[in-house]
Write a protein that holds these residues in place. Structure first.
Motif, PDB file in Angstrom:
ATOM      1  N   LEU A 170       4.259  55.918 -23.106  1.00  0.00           N
ATOM      2  CA  LEU A 170       5.014  56.062 -21.863  1.00  0.00           C
ATOM      3  C   LEU A 170       5.490  57.500 -21.677  1.00  0.00           C
ATOM      4  O   LEU A 170       5.441  58.042 -20.562  1.00  0.00           O
ATOM      5  CB  LEU A 170       6.200  55.096 -21.861  1.00  0.00           C
ATOM      6  N   SER A 171       5.923  58.148 -22.739  1.00  0.00           N
ATOM      7  CA  SER A 171       6.403  59.523 -22.628  1.00  0.00           C
ATOM      8  C   SER A 171       5.270  60.463 -22.226  1.00  0.00           C
ATOM      9  O   SER A 171       5.423  61.291 -21.316  1.00  0.00           O
ATOM     10  CB  SER A 171       7.011  59.977 -23.956  1.00  0.00           C
ATOM     11  N   ILE A 172       4.113  60.333 -22.880  1.00  0.00           N
ATOM     12  CA  ILE A 172       2.958  61.175 -22.525  1.00  0.00           C
ATOM     13  C   ILE A 172       2.502  60.864 -21.105  1.00  0.00           C
ATOM     14  O   ILE A 172       2.154  61.765 -20.334  1.00  0.00           O
ATOM     15  CB  ILE A 172       1.816  60.978 -23.542  1.00  0.00           C
ATOM     16  N   GLY A 173       2.534  59.591 -20.731  1.00  0.00           N
ATOM     17  CA  GLY A 173       2.112  59.194 -19.393  1.00  0.00           C
ATOM     18  C   GLY A 173       3.020  59.746 -18.305  1.00  0.00           C
ATOM     19  O   GLY A 173       2.544  60.221 -17.258  1.00  0.00           O
ATOM     20  N   ILE A 174       4.325  59.703 -18.532  1.00  0.00           N
ATOM     21  CA  ILE A 174       5.254  60.227 -17.523  1.00  0.00           C
ATOM     22  C   ILE A 174       5.151  61.748 -17.443  1.00  0.00           C
ATOM     23  O   ILE A 174       5.197  62.329 -16.354  1.00  0.00           O
ATOM     24  CB  ILE A 174       6.702  59.779 -17.821  1.00  0.00           C
ATOM     25  N   GLU A 175       4.970  62.407 -18.591  1.00  0.00           N
ATOM     26  CA  GLU A 175       4.786  63.859 -18.560  1.00  0.00           C
ATOM     27  C   GLU A 175       3.532  64.228 -17.761  1.00  0.00           C
ATOM     28  O   GLU A 175       3.529  65.195 -16.994  1.00  0.00           O
ATOM     29  CB  GLU A 175       4.687  64.428 -19.972  1.00  0.00           C
ATOM     30  N   ALA A 176       2.458  63.447 -17.951  1.00  0.00           N
ATOM     31  CA  ALA A 176       1.238  63.683 -17.170  1.00  0.00           C
ATOM     32  C   ALA A 176       1.515  63.498 -15.681  1.00  0.00           C
ATOM     33  O   ALA A 176       1.121  64.324 -14.844  1.00  0.00           O
ATOM     34  CB  ALA A 176       0.126  62.741 -17.630  1.00  0.00           C
ATOM     35  N   ALA A 177       2.216  62.420 -15.341  1.00  0.00           N
ATOM     36  CA  ALA A 177       2.533  62.142 -13.936  1.00  0.00           C
ATOM     37  C   ALA A 177       3.411  63.226 -13.331  1.00  0.00           C
ATOM     38  O   ALA A 177       3.360  63.474 -12.116  1.00  0.00           O
ATOM     39  CB  ALA A 177       3.221  60.785 -13.823  1.00  0.00           C
ATOM     40  N   ASN A 178       4.193  63.900 -14.147  1.00  0.00           N
ATOM     41  CA  ASN A 178       5.074  64.951 -13.652  1.00  0.00           C
ATOM     42  C   ASN A 178       4.300  66.179 -13.163  1.00  0.00           C
ATOM     43  O   ASN A 178       4.860  67.054 -12.506  1.00  0.00           O
ATOM     44  CB  ASN A 178       6.057  65.362 -14.755  1.00  0.00           C
ATOM     45  N   HIS A 179       2.969  66.229 -13.477  1.00  0.00           N
ATOM     46  CA  HIS A 179       2.114  67.302 -12.958  1.00  0.00           C
ATOM     47  C   HIS A 179       1.799  67.128 -11.468  1.00  0.00           C
ATOM     48  O   HIS A 179       1.276  68.054 -10.839  1.00  0.00           O
ATOM     49  CB  HIS A 179       0.769  67.331 -13.712  1.00  0.00           C
ATOM     50  N   ALA A 180       2.065  65.937 -10.929  1.00  0.00           N
ATOM     51  CA  ALA A 180       1.624  65.624  -9.561  1.00  0.00           C
ATOM     52  C   ALA A 180       2.815  65.325  -8.666  1.00  0.00           C
ATOM     53  O   ALA A 180       3.307  64.193  -8.624  1.00  0.00           O
ATOM     54  CB  ALA A 180       0.674  64.427  -9.583  1.00  0.00           C
ATOM     55  N   PRO A 181       3.310  66.308  -7.941  1.00  0.00           N
ATOM     56  CA  PRO A 181       4.436  66.066  -7.019  1.00  0.00           C
ATOM     57  C   PRO A 181       4.114  64.959  -6.010  1.00  0.00           C
ATOM     58  O   PRO A 181       2.970  64.837  -5.555  1.00  0.00           O
ATOM     59  CB  PRO A 181       4.604  67.420  -6.314  1.00  0.00           C
ATOM     60  N   ILE A 182       5.107  64.153  -5.698  1.00  0.00           N
ATOM     61  CA  ILE A 182       4.928  63.066  -4.729  1.00  0.00           C
ATOM     62  C   ILE A 182       4.904  63.651  -3.332  1.00  0.00           C
ATOM     63  O   ILE A 182       5.836  64.336  -2.917  1.00  0.00           O
ATOM     64  CB  ILE A 182       6.052  62.027  -4.879  1.00  0.00           C
ATOM     65  N   ASP A 183       3.816  63.400  -2.608  1.00  0.00           N
ATOM     66  CA  ASP A 183       3.636  64.057  -1.306  1.00  0.00           C
ATOM     67  C   ASP A 183       3.659  63.094  -0.129  1.00  0.00           C
ATOM     68  O   ASP A 183       3.270  63.451   0.977  1.00  0.00           O
ATOM     69  CB  ASP A 183       2.324  64.854  -1.303  1.00  0.00           C
ATOM     70  N   LYS A 184       4.128  61.861  -0.354  1.00  0.00           N
ATOM     71  CA  LYS A 184       4.243  60.937   0.783  1.00  0.00           C
ATOM     72  C   LYS A 184       5.449  60.030   0.572  1.00  0.00           C
ATOM     73  O   LYS A 184       5.829  59.738  -0.565  1.00  0.00           O
ATOM     74  CB  LYS A 184       2.966  60.112   0.950  1.00  0.00           C
ATOM     75  N   PRO A 185       6.063  59.552   1.656  1.00  0.00           N
ATOM     76  CA  PRO A 185       7.246  58.700   1.533  1.00  0.00           C
ATOM     77  C   PRO A 185       6.859  57.262   1.177  1.00  0.00           C
ATOM     78  O   PRO A 185       5.722  56.829   1.408  1.00  0.00           O
ATOM     79  CB  PRO A 185       7.862  58.762   2.931  1.00  0.00           C
TER      80      PRO A 185
END
Length: 542
Positions: free
Chosen positions: A519-534
């Motif tokens: 989960l920690s590695i997965g969330i860090e990976a996801a943190n590379h991709a800013p959320i661009d839609k509501p």
């Protein structure tokens, strides 16, 4: 600890031992003799290459290690799908690495190989994660070409994804460390930078034998498409390496100079371990998938400080919702409670079943996490939605649809851990594979199916029995029992977590103690991709 705890612990540790045994087997790829042959050519294996590339003593996770297990047996098998995929750190930068295993049919692509490669690219695209290809492949496995060549999710999709990632600015680096032929030759050249190893790496659309047959030209493979040709004549590749380690060192140097990435901004505090001993999970999860247990006890052994800030604690109690931290990362947890619970109205609700109120609570909580930009973690042990006239009259389908809608439209990253049962529509509502979790893994105790093996076998037996009786054949009680056993054994094989992992319905089967790392590695990976839609749930019947 009581006797049941000890029995559960023994059983779950046996399951873990089986997992480790299977992983040791697939880590050998095509076998020791093939590994020795590779070493004799001065080449490293796929796993050795990845181990050398990734930073020493840094955490990593492997995607699809059990892909292809018990598949293609008539073709000699395809351990790990013939390709190794890991998320780890190169020069302290998180990357995903894809390495063809040349010990498995010379790295040829089976249908499951394509599926696994596409899964790796999907992870890179979703998370905007740099991807490194270590190429050593003979191309498509020709006896199965009709299952890998022409369709949307087949071999050609890989190159389409190369182009999409390039347009998104996702770094792609390829090292040709062996064969790279036919259509596969496009992969390294569609990457940002391409390396080739002298004397062992080669790139061409058609090898020397095919060139001779097609146009009558006589030429050797090295002159046709070796390192010197492509680095000094064609200009197809950018770097010439002396050997595998030189190529991998060059990749490290390239990655080392990549600039910082834009972040999604997920909240992270100082990581802390759970106060309750995580190893006690083995004794908490029951041997039988029908037995009940308290999911709160599991959660306390997964989250920092064993602390959960619960949302709507007294309402919809067959789903637990709340905020916590995992390795410092703020998360929203949606978990199936497996205990029999008593509502304030005095009614009893079965653990693992989603009722109207629990679906309503989960929907609201998922919306809140999207509003606050908090990643979602689903802990699945679900048998489905509640059935019967009371639930139907209360609109269980409508409440279930709301929950599915919230899961489907979530813009924050989702992660799914299949702890136990994952049956029917419960799989969907709790973010099964079809609902785009960034990572989805199961524990060895998991089962995935439309319904339990026992229930399905009873249904299938009745169908089989009716069919035989229509043909004038009367079943004796003994014959009926034998037929039930045969049907259940066949179905049980399909609900096994290994069957799901083989088909890449899950990314891995993991030791429960590794859950926090995933989960920690997965969330860090996801943190590379800013959320661009509501977050928008669209049209709903309220």
């Amino acid at each position: 600890m009581d006797i049941n705890f000890n029995k559960n612990e023994d059983y779950n540790k046996l399951l873990l031992s089986e997992l480790k045994s299977r992983l040791l087997k697939v880590h050998l790829g095509g076998g020791k003799s093939k590994i020795d042959k590779l070493h004799g050519k001065g080449k490293m294996t796929a796993r050795e290459r990845i181990a050398y590339l990734l930073d020493d003593h840094s955490p990593s996770i492997e995607i699809g290690a059990l892909a292809g297990e018990d598949m293609y047996t008539e073709h000699g098998g395809c351990p790990s799908g013939g390709v190794v995929v890991k998320i780890g750190y190169v020069k302290s930068k998180q990357c995903i690495v894809v390495a063809n295993d040349a010990t498995v049919k010379a790295g040829a692509w089976f249908p499951i190989t394509a599926k696994k490669n596409l899964r790796a690219q999907e992870i890179a695209i979703e998370n905007k994660l740099p991807i490194i290809y270590l190429v050593d492949s003979a191309g498509v496995y020709l006896p199965l070409q009709d299952e890998i060549f022409p369709d949307k999710e087949h071999f050609g999709r890989v190159f389409r994804n190369n182009a999409i990632m390039s347009s998104m600015g996702i770094t792609q680096i390829a090292a040709v460390m062996g064969s790279c032929v036919a259509g596969g030759a496009y992969l390294p050249i569609m990457s940002d930078e391409a390396l080739i190893v002298d004397k062992t790496g080669s790139i061409f659309l058609a090898g020397s034998y095919l060139v001779k047959a097609a146009i009558g030209e006589t030429i050797d493979n090295e002159t046709l498409g070796g390192a010197t040709t492509h680095c000094e004549i064609s200009g197809v590749t950018d770097y010439k390496a002396k050997n595998d380690k030189h190529a991998l060192n060059t990749i490290k140097n390239i990655v080392d100079k990549i600039g910082d990435y834009d972040k999604a901004g997920f909240n992270r505090a100082e990581p802390n371990k759970p106060k309750d001993n995580p190893e006690e999970i083995y004794g908490i999860i029951p041997k039988s998938r029908t037995d009940q247990y308290d999911m709160y006890e599991v959660i306390k052994r997964l989250v920092d400080h064993s602390e959960l800030e619960e949302y709507k604690a007294g309402y919809g109690q067959t789903i637990i919702t709340g905020y916590a931290r995992i390795d410092g990362w703020a998360v929203g947890i949606v978990a199936n409670q497996r205990k029999l619970v008593k509502t304030k109205k005095g009614e009893m609700q079965f653990g693992g079943v989603i009722y109207n109120d629990s679906a309503d609570k989960a929907t609201r909580f998922i919306a809140n996490c999207n509003q606050k930009k908090i990643p979602l973690v689903f802990l699945q042990d679900v048998t489905g939605f509640m059935v019967g006239s009371k639930s139907e009259h209360n609109g269980i389908i409508k409440d279930g649809a709301k929950m599915v809608n919230a899961v489907s439209n979530s813009v924050v990253p989702k992660f799914t851990i299949i702890v136990g049962n994952s049956y029917g529509a419960g799989n969907y509502a709790m973010c099964g594979k079809a609902y785009d979790p960034r990572l989805i893994v199961s524990w060895p105790s998991a089962e995935l199916a439309v319904m339990s093996g026992n229930s399905a076998a009873k249904v299938l037996l009745q169908i089989e029995k009716a069919s035989l009786e229509s043909q004038g054949e009367k079943l004796t009680p003994k014959k009926e029992e034998e037929l039930f056993g045969q049907i259940k054994a066949r179905y049980d094989k399909q609900i096994s977590p290994y069957y799901a992992a083989a088909h890449i319905w899950t990314d891995a089967i993991i030791d429960p103690l590794d859950t926090r790392t995933w989960l920690s590695i997965g969330i860090e990976a996801a943190n590379h991709a800013p959320i661009d839609k509501p977050f928008n749930m669209g049209v709903l019947q309220v």
